[in-house]
Design an enzyme around this catalytic site. Sequence first.
Site, PDB file in Angstrom:
ATOM      1  N   LYS A  49       0.795  -1.235   0.000  1.00 13.44           N
ATOM      2  CA  LYS A  49       0.000   0.000   0.000  1.00 13.44           C
ATOM      3  C   LYS A  49       0.827   1.284   0.000  1.00 13.44           C
ATOM      4  O   LYS A  49       0.347   2.350   0.373  1.00 13.44           O
ATOM      5  CB  LYS A  49      -1.001   0.027   1.190  1.00 13.44           C
ATOM      6  CG  LYS A  49      -1.950  -1.145   1.204  1.00 13.44           C
ATOM      7  CD  LYS A  49      -2.819  -1.166  -0.026  1.00 13.44           C
ATOM      8  CE  LYS A  49      -2.655  -2.440  -0.786  1.00 13.44           C
ATOM      9  NZ  LYS A  49      -3.183  -2.367  -2.146  1.00 13.44           N
ATOM     10  N   SER A  50       2.064   1.155  -0.425  1.00 15.47           N
ATOM     11  CA  SER A  50       2.942   2.327  -0.455  1.00 15.47           C
ATOM     12  C   SER A  50       3.094   2.913  -1.851  1.00 15.47           C
ATOM     13  O   SER A  50       3.866   3.856  -2.041  1.00 15.47           O
ATOM     14  CB  SER A  50       4.327   1.943   0.072  1.00 15.47           C
ATOM     15  OG  SER A  50       4.228   1.455   1.376  1.00 15.47           O
ATOM     16  N   GLY A  51       2.403   2.324  -2.842  1.00 16.89           N
ATOM     17  CA  GLY A  51       2.541   2.811  -4.206  1.00 16.89           C
ATOM     18  C   GLY A  51       3.209   1.801  -5.122  1.00 16.89           C
ATOM     19  O   GLY A  51       3.759   2.163  -6.172  1.00 16.89           O
ATOM     20  N   THR A  52       3.152   0.551  -4.732  1.00 13.04           N
ATOM     21  CA  THR A  52       3.754  -0.547  -5.498  1.00 13.04           C
ATOM     22  C   THR A  52       3.256  -0.572  -6.945  1.00 13.04           C
ATOM     23  O   THR A  52       4.049  -0.656  -7.886  1.00 13.04           O
ATOM     24  CB  THR A  52       3.381  -1.905  -4.846  1.00 13.04           C
ATOM     25  OG1 THR A  52       3.430  -1.761  -3.431  1.00 13.04           O
ATOM     26  CG2 THR A  52       4.281  -3.018  -5.323  1.00 13.04           C
TER      27      THR A  52
ATOM     28  N   HIS B 205       7.664  -7.622  -1.716  1.00  9.46           N
ATOM     29  CA  HIS B 205       7.356  -6.974  -0.434  1.00  9.46           C
ATOM     30  C   HIS B 205       8.286  -7.500   0.660  1.00  9.46           C
ATOM     31  O   HIS B 205       8.145  -7.155   1.818  1.00  9.46           O
ATOM     32  CB  HIS B 205       5.912  -7.279  -0.011  1.00  9.46           C
ATOM     33  CG  HIS B 205       4.867  -6.534  -0.785  1.00  9.46           C
ATOM     34  ND1 HIS B 205       5.000  -5.218  -1.163  1.00  9.46           N
ATOM     35  CD2 HIS B 205       3.638  -6.919  -1.211  1.00  9.46           C
ATOM     36  CE1 HIS B 205       3.902  -4.842  -1.816  1.00  9.46           C
ATOM     37  NE2 HIS B 205       3.068  -5.852  -1.870  1.00  9.46           N
TER      38      HIS B 205
ATOM     39  N   ARG C  33       5.873   5.374   1.811  1.00  8.49           N
ATOM     40  CA  ARG C  33       4.736   6.301   1.869  1.00  8.49           C
ATOM     41  C   ARG C  33       4.418   6.623   3.324  1.00  8.49           C
ATOM     42  O   ARG C  33       4.675   5.791   4.212  1.00  8.49           O
ATOM     43  CB  ARG C  33       3.527   5.634   1.192  1.00  8.49           C
ATOM     44  CG  ARG C  33       2.322   6.532   1.016  1.00  8.49           C
ATOM     45  CD  ARG C  33       1.167   5.765   0.361  1.00  8.49           C
ATOM     46  NE  ARG C  33       0.044   6.633   0.092  1.00  8.49           N
ATOM     47  CZ  ARG C  33      -1.154   6.213  -0.290  1.00  8.49           C
ATOM     48  NH1 ARG C  33      -1.378   4.921  -0.466  1.00  8.49           N
ATOM     49  NH2 ARG C  33      -2.130   7.069  -0.504  1.00  8.49           N
TER      50      ARG C  33
ATOM     51  N   ARG D  31      -7.715   3.301  -5.396  1.00  9.56           N
ATOM     52  CA  ARG D  31      -8.783   3.790  -4.535  1.00  9.56           C
ATOM     53  C   ARG D  31      -8.876   5.305  -4.662  1.00  9.56           C
ATOM     54  O   ARG D  31      -9.679   5.802  -5.416  1.00  9.56           O
ATOM     55  CB  ARG D  31      -8.534   3.334  -3.084  1.00  9.56           C
ATOM     56  CG  ARG D  31      -9.742   3.441  -2.172  1.00  9.56           C
ATOM     57  CD  ARG D  31      -9.395   2.990  -0.763  1.00  9.56           C
ATOM     58  NE  ARG D  31      -8.327   3.787  -0.184  1.00  9.56           N
ATOM     59  CZ  ARG D  31      -8.510   4.904   0.524  1.00  9.56           C
ATOM     60  NH1 ARG D  31      -9.734   5.340   0.757  1.00  9.56           N
ATOM     61  NH2 ARG D  31      -7.483   5.582   1.014  1.00  9.56           N
ATOM     62  N   LYS D  32      -8.043   6.054  -3.932  1.00  9.22           N
ATOM     63  CA  LYS D  32      -8.118   7.511  -3.979  1.00  9.22           C
ATOM     64  C   LYS D  32      -6.796   8.186  -4.326  1.00  9.22           C
ATOM     65  O   LYS D  32      -6.781   9.269  -4.882  1.00  9.22           O
ATOM     66  CB  LYS D  32      -8.574   8.046  -2.611  1.00  9.22           C
ATOM     67  CG  LYS D  32     -10.058   7.888  -2.357  1.00  9.22           C
ATOM     68  CD  LYS D  32     -10.416   8.638  -1.109  1.00  9.22           C
ATOM     69  CE  LYS D  32     -11.912   8.857  -1.008  1.00  9.22           C
ATOM     70  NZ  LYS D  32     -12.260   9.438   0.284  1.00  9.22           N
TER      71      LYS D  32
HETATM   72  P1  A3P Z   1      -5.149   4.626  -1.576  1.00  4.85           P
HETATM   73  O1  A3P Z   1      -5.792   3.404  -1.000  1.00  4.85           O
HETATM   74  O2  A3P Z   1      -4.709   5.609  -0.535  1.00  4.85           O
HETATM   75  O3  A3P Z   1      -5.964   5.272  -2.646  1.00  4.85           O
HETATM   76  P2  A3P Z   1      -0.061  -0.508  -3.610  1.00  4.85           P
HETATM   77  O4  A3P Z   1       0.044  -0.331  -5.070  1.00  4.85           O
HETATM   78  O5  A3P Z   1       1.271  -0.511  -2.909  1.00  4.85           O
HETATM   79  O6  A3P Z   1      -0.942  -1.613  -3.219  1.00  4.85           O
HETATM   80  O7  A3P Z   1      -0.714   0.851  -3.056  1.00  4.85           O
HETATM   81  C1  A3P Z   1      -2.038   1.170  -3.385  1.00  4.85           C
HETATM   82  C2  A3P Z   1      -2.229   2.669  -3.187  1.00  4.85           C
HETATM   83  O8  A3P Z   1      -1.618   3.371  -4.280  1.00  4.85           O
HETATM   84  C3  A3P Z   1      -3.692   3.054  -3.184  1.00  4.85           C
HETATM   85  O9  A3P Z   1      -3.788   4.156  -2.300  1.00  4.85           O
HETATM   86  C4  A3P Z   1      -3.913   3.426  -4.639  1.00  4.85           C
HETATM   87  O10 A3P Z   1      -5.023   4.254  -4.860  1.00  4.85           O
HETATM   88  C5  A3P Z   1      -2.605   4.154  -4.947  1.00  4.85           C
HETATM   89  N1  A3P Z   1      -2.295   4.180  -6.378  1.00  4.85           N
HETATM   90  C6  A3P Z   1      -2.488   3.209  -7.295  1.00  4.85           C
HETATM   91  N2  A3P Z   1      -2.105   3.602  -8.508  1.00  4.85           N
HETATM   92  C7  A3P Z   1      -1.635   4.863  -8.373  1.00  4.85           C
HETATM   93  C8  A3P Z   1      -1.104   5.815  -9.299  1.00  4.85           C
HETATM   94  N3  A3P Z   1      -0.995   5.551 -10.592  1.00  4.85           N
HETATM   95  N4  A3P Z   1      -0.724   7.015  -8.823  1.00  4.85           N
HETATM   96  C9  A3P Z   1      -0.843   7.312  -7.509  1.00  4.85           C
HETATM   97  N5  A3P Z   1      -1.354   6.450  -6.596  1.00  4.85           N
HETATM   98  C10 A3P Z   1      -1.739   5.238  -7.020  1.00  4.85           C
END
Ligand code: A3P
Length: 328
Positions: free
Chosen positions: A76-79, A138, A160, A294-295
Amino acid sequence: RKIKMSEIIERYKDKVSTLPKQESWMNNHVYKYQGFWYHQGFWYHSNASFSVEAIMATQDDFKAKPTDVFLASHPKSGTTWLKALVFAIMTRTKFKSGFSSSSTHPLLTISPHDCVPFIETESFLNNPAYANGLMATHIPYNSLPESIVSSNCRIVYICRNPKDVFVSYWHFMNKVRDNASASIKLKDVFEMFSSGISPVGPFWDHVIGYRKASLERPDKVLFLNYEELQKDANNEVKKLAKFVGYPFTEEEEATGRVEELINLCSFEKLKEANKANKDGDETSNVLSNEFFFRKANVTKDEEKSRKEKMSEIIERYKEKVSTLPMQE
Ligand code: A3P
């Protein structure tokens, strides 16, 4: 050879049974292995499993090549974003039509997770994408398969703000949880997360491991921030391209290729491309591609917003104050 998950569970059964165990987020347990907590037994859906057996199998079986590039993160850090960006950077000469809407670029139709596999879930599942030298993980730095560090592979880590990671994780877990289990209450898991008990946690130790590595081996470990990537994508993407060995040429920069690439990997574009549940039907609990979008908000720095508020108030009463009697 495609190794069955049940074989792997069996292989590490005895080893897992000796590990410290703790109640966790999903009415099940996590096991502490090399300082981090993991689920056991491939959890509830096979394709998103960061189970302790998967980590052990990866450590035993995975052999990195010196040219391999790894994208590392705490969940959930922007993977997903990082996967898209680096995949787009490294393949940008391959997809000739560029990034326009008429392009056939894979990111317009398939998930970044299908372009860049996780070593711990896919290395033994024979994913065809798993051979092109770009992989994600991860796994915490100190638990990485030995060959990744000894072969001097390049690693990009994305970090993040923990508040946003936690909230994102909580939403995600509620989406992917088993239908039969009750929804996870934020307050119940907040304490757990804060004290380090979360799948692939403690969060802080995860970050620190890679942070330290990036300071010790800066030419091999690049440490990025999700927030910085949001704020100054252009600069960060150029840095990223250089680090992975695919720097943008002056001409590319002058003709807007960097911006095009950022746009292709933008949250809005990827969310749209991943709308349909392409991995399975709606009724099954197979991980849906859209769960990863998500957001994408960044929590505002509190100290900064406090300062902003103060300067607004000073501004609001500036004229009124200027009319008041004044004294040394
Ligand atoms: P939120 O739940 O805060 O919206 P991961 O990819 O590590 O699983 O992290 C998912 C998070 O990254 C989610 O955050 C998701 O919305 C956000 N995310 C996914 N794609 C993205 C993108 N292209 N640019 C910025 N954030 C993104």
